[in-house]
Design a protein around this motif. Structure first.
Motif, PDB file in Angstrom:
ATOM      1  N   ASN A 140       0.820  -1.206   0.000  1.00  0.00           N
ATOM      2  CA  ASN A 140       0.000   0.000   0.000  1.00  0.00           C
ATOM      3  C   ASN A 140       0.853   1.254   0.000  1.00  0.00           C
ATOM      4  O   ASN A 140       0.503   2.253  -0.612  1.00  0.00           O
ATOM      5  N   LEU A 141       1.992   1.208   0.715  1.00  0.00           N
ATOM      6  CA  LEU A 141       2.874   2.355   0.706  1.00  0.00           C
ATOM      7  C   LEU A 141       3.448   2.590  -0.675  1.00  0.00           C
ATOM      8  O   LEU A 141       3.552   3.723  -1.148  1.00  0.00           O
ATOM      9  N   ILE A 142       3.815   1.502  -1.365  1.00  0.00           N
ATOM     10  CA  ILE A 142       4.340   1.641  -2.710  1.00  0.00           C
ATOM     11  C   ILE A 142       3.253   2.131  -3.651  1.00  0.00           C
ATOM     12  O   ILE A 142       3.460   3.017  -4.482  1.00  0.00           O
ATOM     13  N   ASN A 143       2.055   1.560  -3.511  1.00  0.00           N
ATOM     14  CA  ASN A 143       0.948   2.000  -4.383  1.00  0.00           C
ATOM     15  C   ASN A 143       0.660   3.472  -4.197  1.00  0.00           C
ATOM     16  O   ASN A 143       0.400   4.198  -5.148  1.00  0.00           O
ATOM     17  N   THR A 144       0.677   3.927  -2.940  1.00  0.00           N
ATOM     18  CA  THR A 144       0.361   5.322  -2.659  1.00  0.00           C
ATOM     19  C   THR A 144       1.430   6.250  -3.223  1.00  0.00           C
ATOM     20  O   THR A 144       1.117   7.260  -3.843  1.00  0.00           O
ATOM     21  N   GLY A 145       2.696   5.916  -3.031  1.00  0.00           N
ATOM     22  CA  GLY A 145       3.763   6.805  -3.445  1.00  0.00           C
ATOM     23  C   GLY A 145       4.127   6.719  -4.901  1.00  0.00           C
ATOM     24  O   GLY A 145       4.419   7.727  -5.541  1.00  0.00           O
ATOM     25  N   LEU A 146       4.069   5.472  -5.473  1.00  0.00           N
ATOM     26  CA  LEU A 146       4.557   5.283  -6.830  1.00  0.00           C
ATOM     27  C   LEU A 146       3.431   5.298  -7.836  1.00  0.00           C
ATOM     28  O   LEU A 146       3.365   6.126  -8.723  1.00  0.00           O
ATOM     29  N   PHE A 147       2.472   4.369  -7.661  1.00  0.00           N
ATOM     30  CA  PHE A 147       1.441   4.178  -8.679  1.00  0.00           C
ATOM     31  C   PHE A 147       0.341   5.221  -8.589  1.00  0.00           C
ATOM     32  O   PHE A 147      -0.350   5.455  -9.573  1.00  0.00           O
ATOM     33  N   ASN A 148       0.117   5.819  -7.447  1.00  0.00           N
ATOM     34  CA  ASN A 148      -0.986   6.765  -7.302  1.00  0.00           C
ATOM     35  C   ASN A 148      -0.553   8.216  -7.382  1.00  0.00           C
ATOM     36  O   ASN A 148      -1.335   9.114  -7.141  1.00  0.00           O
ATOM     37  N   ASN A 149       0.725   8.449  -7.695  1.00  0.00           N
ATOM     38  CA  ASN A 149       1.177   9.801  -8.005  1.00  0.00           C
ATOM     39  C   ASN A 149       0.873  10.778  -6.884  1.00  0.00           C
ATOM     40  O   ASN A 149       0.506  11.916  -7.122  1.00  0.00           O
ATOM     41  N   ARG A 150       0.932  10.297  -5.619  1.00  0.00           N
ATOM     42  CA  ARG A 150       0.685  11.204  -4.505  1.00  0.00           C
ATOM     43  C   ARG A 150       1.773  12.271  -4.419  1.00  0.00           C
ATOM     44  O   ARG A 150       1.545  13.318  -3.855  1.00  0.00           O
ATOM     45  N   PHE A 151       2.980  11.947  -4.985  1.00  0.00           N
ATOM     46  CA  PHE A 151       4.051  12.940  -4.976  1.00  0.00           C
ATOM     47  C   PHE A 151       4.063  13.579  -6.356  1.00  0.00           C
ATOM     48  O   PHE A 151       4.426  12.967  -7.330  1.00  0.00           O
ATOM     49  N   THR A 152       3.587  14.802  -6.446  1.00  0.00           N
ATOM     50  CA  THR A 152       3.384  15.455  -7.729  1.00  0.00           C
ATOM     51  C   THR A 152       4.728  15.724  -8.408  1.00  0.00           C
ATOM     52  O   THR A 152       5.779  15.736  -7.764  1.00  0.00           O
ATOM     53  N   PRO A 153       4.703  15.947  -9.750  1.00  0.00           N
ATOM     54  CA  PRO A 153       5.964  16.231 -10.446  1.00  0.00           C
ATOM     55  C   PRO A 153       6.706  17.428  -9.879  1.00  0.00           C
ATOM     56  O   PRO A 153       7.922  17.491  -9.944  1.00  0.00           O
TER      57      PRO A 153
ATOM     58  N   ILE B 188     -15.233   7.384  -9.821  1.00  0.00           N
ATOM     59  CA  ILE B 188     -14.795   5.994  -9.908  1.00  0.00           C
ATOM     60  C   ILE B 188     -13.511   5.830  -9.113  1.00  0.00           C
ATOM     61  O   ILE B 188     -12.725   6.768  -8.969  1.00  0.00           O
ATOM     62  N   CYS B 189     -13.298   4.637  -8.586  1.00  0.00           N
ATOM     63  CA  CYS B 189     -12.069   4.330  -7.864  1.00  0.00           C
ATOM     64  C   CYS B 189     -10.984   3.972  -8.875  1.00  0.00           C
ATOM     65  O   CYS B 189     -11.165   3.051  -9.675  1.00  0.00           O
ATOM     66  N   ALA B 190      -9.871   4.674  -8.821  1.00  0.00           N
ATOM     67  CA  ALA B 190      -8.787   4.435  -9.770  1.00  0.00           C
ATOM     68  C   ALA B 190      -7.471   4.885  -9.150  1.00  0.00           C
ATOM     69  O   ALA B 190      -7.461   5.734  -8.258  1.00  0.00           O
ATOM     70  N   PRO B 191      -6.344   4.303  -9.607  1.00  0.00           N
ATOM     71  CA  PRO B 191      -5.051   4.827  -9.178  1.00  0.00           C
ATOM     72  C   PRO B 191      -4.938   6.299  -9.541  1.00  0.00           C
ATOM     73  O   PRO B 191      -5.486   6.751 -10.559  1.00  0.00           O
ATOM     74  N   GLY B 192      -4.238   7.061  -8.718  1.00  0.00           N
ATOM     75  CA  GLY B 192      -4.151   8.492  -8.935  1.00  0.00           C
ATOM     76  C   GLY B 192      -3.537   8.867 -10.263  1.00  0.00           C
ATOM     77  O   GLY B 192      -3.971   9.822 -10.909  1.00  0.00           O
ATOM     78  N   SER B 193      -2.509   8.107 -10.722  1.00  0.00           N
ATOM     79  CA  SER B 193      -1.881   8.429 -11.992  1.00  0.00           C
ATOM     80  C   SER B 193      -2.839   8.206 -13.144  1.00  0.00           C
ATOM     81  O   SER B 193      -2.851   8.964 -14.116  1.00  0.00           O
ATOM     82  N   VAL B 194      -3.680   7.169 -13.039  1.00  0.00           N
ATOM     83  CA  VAL B 194      -4.664   6.907 -14.091  1.00  0.00           C
ATOM     84  C   VAL B 194      -5.742   7.987 -14.081  1.00  0.00           C
ATOM     85  O   VAL B 194      -6.233   8.416 -15.126  1.00  0.00           O
ATOM     86  N   CYS B 195      -6.119   8.461 -12.903  1.00  0.00           N
ATOM     87  CA  CYS B 195      -7.088   9.553 -12.799  1.00  0.00           C
ATOM     88  C   CYS B 195      -6.558  10.789 -13.516  1.00  0.00           C
ATOM     89  O   CYS B 195      -7.283  11.437 -14.280  1.00  0.00           O
ATOM     90  N   SER B 196      -5.293  11.110 -13.297  1.00  0.00           N
ATOM     91  CA  SER B 196      -4.686  12.246 -13.990  1.00  0.00           C
ATOM     92  C   SER B 196      -4.653  12.011 -15.486  1.00  0.00           C
ATOM     93  O   SER B 196      -4.875  12.934 -16.280  1.00  0.00           O
ATOM     94  N   LEU B 197      -4.394  10.777 -15.889  1.00  0.00           N
ATOM     95  CA  LEU B 197      -4.317  10.433 -17.303  1.00  0.00           C
ATOM     96  C   LEU B 197      -5.633  10.716 -18.011  1.00  0.00           C
ATOM     97  O   LEU B 197      -5.663  11.219 -19.132  1.00  0.00           O
ATOM     98  N   PHE B 198      -6.757  10.436 -17.346  1.00  0.00           N
ATOM     99  CA  PHE B 198      -8.062  10.636 -17.955  1.00  0.00           C
ATOM    100  C   PHE B 198      -8.596  12.058 -17.747  1.00  0.00           C
ATOM    101  O   PHE B 198      -9.737  12.345 -18.069  1.00  0.00           O
ATOM    102  N   GLY B 199      -7.802  12.934 -17.199  1.00  0.00           N
ATOM    103  CA  GLY B 199      -8.230  14.315 -17.038  1.00  0.00           C
ATOM    104  C   GLY B 199      -9.105  14.548 -15.832  1.00  0.00           C
ATOM    105  O   GLY B 199      -9.784  15.568 -15.762  1.00  0.00           O
ATOM    106  N   GLY B 200      -9.142  13.620 -14.875  1.00  0.00           N
ATOM    107  CA  GLY B 200      -9.986  13.767 -13.700  1.00  0.00           C
ATOM    108  C   GLY B 200      -9.249  14.449 -12.554  1.00  0.00           C
ATOM    109  O   GLY B 200      -8.082  14.818 -12.666  1.00  0.00           O
ATOM    110  N   ARG B 201      -9.947  14.584 -11.445  1.00  0.00           N
ATOM    111  CA  ARG B 201      -9.333  15.147 -10.251  1.00  0.00           C
ATOM    112  C   ARG B 201      -9.651  14.242  -9.074  1.00  0.00           C
ATOM    113  O   ARG B 201     -10.768  13.748  -8.940  1.00  0.00           O
ATOM    114  N   PRO B 202      -8.666  13.963  -8.214  1.00  0.00           N
ATOM    115  CA  PRO B 202      -8.921  13.121  -7.042  1.00  0.00           C
ATOM    116  C   PRO B 202      -9.711  13.875  -5.989  1.00  0.00           C
ATOM    117  O   PRO B 202      -9.486  15.058  -5.734  1.00  0.00           O
ATOM    118  N   SER B 203     -10.683  13.183  -5.387  1.00  0.00           N
ATOM    119  CA  SER B 203     -11.473  13.782  -4.311  1.00  0.00           C
ATOM    120  C   SER B 203     -11.898  12.659  -3.375  1.00  0.00           C
ATOM    121  O   SER B 203     -12.834  11.933  -3.655  1.00  0.00           O
TER     122      SER B 203
END
Length: 517
Positions: free
Chosen positions: A112-125, A166-181
């Motif tokens: 979960n820590l890896i998913n949050t930090g790496l795959f979910n783009n919690r650390f912005t560019p 919809i529930c999605a990884p944060g990076s995929v949400c950004s990819l589709f033009g959405g915003r996390p909430s």
């Protein structure tokens, strides 16, 4: 001494093997990480250095705060708060043992820590501090529970502000033009997606189509395409059979003599949706489409705006409903209500001060009610009554029928039914609700016992003498259904076999409160 040399040789061989294994493991980890990057690049056109690089899905405007319940039809209306540390306390030992372990001693906590930090783009560019960046290169991709299908579990969610997503990884949400909430389980985010342009294409569930920020010019056209295709990566696991449109807000120009000058229409669905206009905030539609597992389908949503300075604004939530879901609307039901009590209105009905024509022409659709549990048993009766209005407008007004003979007074209540009227004249001859009507099969006045199947006029009452009062009308015919139909004009039309013509003016449509018993 020989024994010592033998033992020393064995130890040295083991060390060499471990070193080889270690080098091999490092190579495997690097290869797996490269496969991960290539997978996202090939599947989504995603560049990890620039999450907004997709040429197809672009960032869109934020959704204004509002609450829009989905009538309890979404299987997961709100995700529970997820605590990744919960199972590492003594009270949750059994739960921990039942979960799949990762490569770390901490098991799925590390995942979960890896998913949050790496795959979910919690650390912005813009943030160069990435504490898990080097750690991720040493962890096999199998730690990410969604790597094999990162979009295969796009479950519905509700953000803290009430928006559907919809529930999605944060990076995929950004990819589709959405915003996390808000957040979902497994480190995912509740992704809210909105489109504010004309001529776009929607492929993502729970997308909001909003009017542009600049005023809509008139005359003009604004259209949107909803595309359903199981070859799309975001729809691989969910063949679609229905679309639900929720009109969060909807305001266009009022009709002229019942005919829409501004118009909203639907094309490409197997069900026929009527053309609507005016005020329709809070209304909804269900659209049947061929299963996307069999054939790809494009459904077009289109506004046509006539000349004029009327306010035009809308916010329409587009929900894609998977085939086989328990919450699909029955076939040929444009509207579907799933509570034991509620309110149903014709399109463009409003509680307003002006008693003007609000009934729309060319309406023909079914309104269906799911049979609910009442006091632990399935409801056996549906009762409807005219809703109370607070302004000078009316809660019910559908083309007033005319009397067939000059000696009989005009009847403002019921029409074609099973009862009889004054002097033995059949109700079918007196009411003649053949132009605009509300059909409630098996409807009976709860007090007098008079019955009718069609209703028009200014009173909802099956009693031919009930011209001055609305009645509580109930039906035992299941499945519960009401049909609404209007003709193509609000002008008076000569009726066959009738001496006078119906008063087809100043119709408002209907607003009915319903209750299952």
């Amino acid at each position: 001494m020989s024994t010592f040399y033998v033992l020393l040789s064995v130890v040295l061989m083991l060390q060499v093997c471990r070193a080889c294994d270690g080098n091999n493991e490092e190579e495997q980890l690097a290869a797996a990480r490269q496969q991960s990057d290539e997978y996202f690049a090939n599947a989504y056109g995603f560049n990890s250095n620039n999450p907004w690089s997709s040429p197809y899905y672009q960032p869109s405007a934020r959704v204004p705060g509002y609450a829009s319940p989905y009538e309890g039809r979404t299987p997961i209306s709100r995700q529970p708060n997820y605590n990744p540390f919960k199972k590492y306390f003594a009270n949750h030992v059994d739960e921990e043992n039942s979960q799949a372990e990762g490569r770390f001693a901490l098991g799925s906590l590390g995942a979960n820590l890896i998913n949050t930090g790496l795959f979910n783009n919690r650390f912005t560019p813009a943030n160069t501090w990435r504490p898990f960046a080097s750690l991720a290169n040493r962890v096999p991709v199998s730690v990410n529970p969604d790597f094999s299908g990162p979009l295969s579990n796009f479950d519905a969610c509700t953000s803290p502000s009430g928006d559907a997503g919809i529930c999605a990884p944060g990076s995929v949400c950004s990819l589709f033009g959405g915003r996390p909430s808000g957040s979902c389980i497994l480190g995912k985010v509740c992704c809210i997606n909105a489109i504010t342009t004309c001529g776009g294409t929607v492929t993502l569930n729970n997308t909001y189509w909003q009017s542009p920020s600049t005023a809509v010019s008139a005359p003009s056209t604004c259209a949107l395409t909803v595309r359903m295709d199981t070859k799309l990566v975001e729809q691989l696991a969910r063949p679609i059979c229905q679309i639900r449109l929720d009109f969060v807000t909807f305001t266009t120009q009022q009709p002229t003599a019942g005919t829409c000058t501004d118009s909203f229409m639907v094309g490409g669905s197997t069900s026929v949706a009527p053309i609507i206009c005016g005020d329709n905030t809070g209304q909804h539609m269900y659209l049947d489409v061929p299963s996307s597992a069999i054939t790809p389908t494009d459904v077009q949503l289109m506004f046509n705006f006539a000349a004029g300075t009327a306010t035009r604004s809308w916010n329409i939530k587009i929900s894609m409903l998977p085939c086989g879901a328990s919450y699909l609307a029955p076939t040929e039901c444009l509207q579907y209500f799933t509570a034991s009590t509620g309110r149903v209105r014709s399109f463009n009905w409003q509680d307003v001060n002006v008693n003007a024509i609000r009934q729309l022409n060319n309406q023909k659709y079914n309104i269906c009610f799911r049979t609910e549990l009442v006091s632990g048993s399935r409801a056996s009766q549906l009762c409807l009554s005219v809703c109370t209005v607070t302004n000078t407008g009316a809660g019910y007004g559908i083309t007033t029928p005319a009397a067939p003979f000059a000696s009989l007074p005009p009847l403002l209540g019921s029409s074609v039914g099973t009862g009889t009227a004054t002097a033995g004249v059949p109700t079918a001859l007196q009411g003649a609700c053949t132009y605009d009507f509300l059909a409630i099969i098996g409807a009976t006045d709860a007090l007098t016992g008079f019955s009718a199947d069609r209703f028009c006029g200014t009173r909802l009452n099956p009693n031919p003498a009930g011209i001055n009062a609305d009645a509580l009308v109930c039906t035992n015919v299941r499945p519960f259904r009401v049909t609404y139909q209007t003709d193509n004009t609000e002008l008076q039309t000569a009726a066959p076999l009738l001496v006078t013509t119906p008063a087809d003016t100043n119709n408002v449509g209907f607003c009915l409160d319903y209750q299952e018993k």
